[in-house]
Design an enzyme around this catalytic site. Sequence first.
Site, PDB file in Angstrom:
ATOM      1  N   ASP A   9      -3.445   7.820  -1.973  1.00  0.00           N
ATOM      2  CA  ASP A   9      -4.181   6.615  -2.330  1.00  0.00           C
ATOM      3  C   ASP A   9      -3.223   5.435  -2.143  1.00  0.00           C
ATOM      4  O   ASP A   9      -2.001   5.616  -2.095  1.00  0.00           O
ATOM      5  CB  ASP A   9      -4.662   6.733  -3.783  1.00  0.00           C
ATOM      6  CG  ASP A   9      -5.428   5.511  -4.238  1.00  0.00           C
ATOM      7  OD1 ASP A   9      -6.280   5.016  -3.475  1.00  0.00           O
ATOM      8  OD2 ASP A   9      -5.172   5.042  -5.362  1.00  0.00           O
ATOM      9  N   ASP A  11      -3.437   1.672  -3.757  1.00  0.00           N
ATOM     10  CA  ASP A  11      -3.136   0.885  -4.964  1.00  0.00           C
ATOM     11  C   ASP A  11      -2.822   1.797  -6.144  1.00  0.00           C
ATOM     12  O   ASP A  11      -3.583   2.697  -6.472  1.00  0.00           O
ATOM     13  CB  ASP A  11      -4.321  -0.018  -5.307  1.00  0.00           C
ATOM     14  CG  ASP A  11      -4.688  -0.954  -4.161  1.00  0.00           C
ATOM     15  OD1 ASP A  11      -3.774  -1.517  -3.541  1.00  0.00           O
ATOM     16  OD2 ASP A  11      -5.897  -1.109  -3.888  1.00  0.00           O
ATOM     17  N   GLY A  19      -4.975  -5.296  -9.126  1.00  0.00           N
ATOM     18  CA  GLY A  19      -6.348  -5.717  -8.871  1.00  0.00           C
ATOM     19  C   GLY A  19      -6.507  -6.039  -7.393  1.00  0.00           C
ATOM     20  O   GLY A  19      -5.710  -5.601  -6.555  1.00  0.00           O
TER      21      GLY A  19
END
Length: 193
Positions: A9, A11, A19
Amino acid sequence: MSKPAIFLDRDGVLNKEVGYIHKVEDLALIEGVAKAVRRLNDAGWFCCMVSNQAGPARGYFPVTHIEALHHRLVHLLNEEAGAKLDALYYCPYLAPPAGGVDAEYACWSTWRKPNTGMLVAAAWEHDLDISRSFMVGDKATDVDLARNAGAKGILVKTGYGKDVIGGKYQHHSTPDFTAADLVEAVEWILQKR
């Protein structure tokens, strides 16, 4: 013969979870990540990023912005440790009930995790054996993706990982291994091999 892969993945695993990243220069690697990816490279693992990126569907920024972020990510990995990702996949789609508003990207997609589309595409395009592969993420949907695809799921406590373990984010999902960060996850993977 098909080869195993490490699916990562983005982030909260490779770069700091802040965010939606609106400025390219705000993408920063998590400490130790570049060296961890380099260890996987040196051990001969195929390293593939797979990431939900709903910014375009939410109308926050265009797909070209995601590609610019990925260009920076690849540059930082290489600059810091000579590390590389062999392939990058991302899903810009998000169904309208979940918040998708841009008509081009507001739809349901088999690529959106925990659906298996990105892993299946990577396996098809790069001759990968998902059943011998690992998915490393910081969300329950990453662990669910691993289960849905038949890979081993590793949850890292960086990003949202701590909140998944406590049941405060998404839902409880049982990974094959829980690691403090990608460095520890890579150590576990290399021991398993």
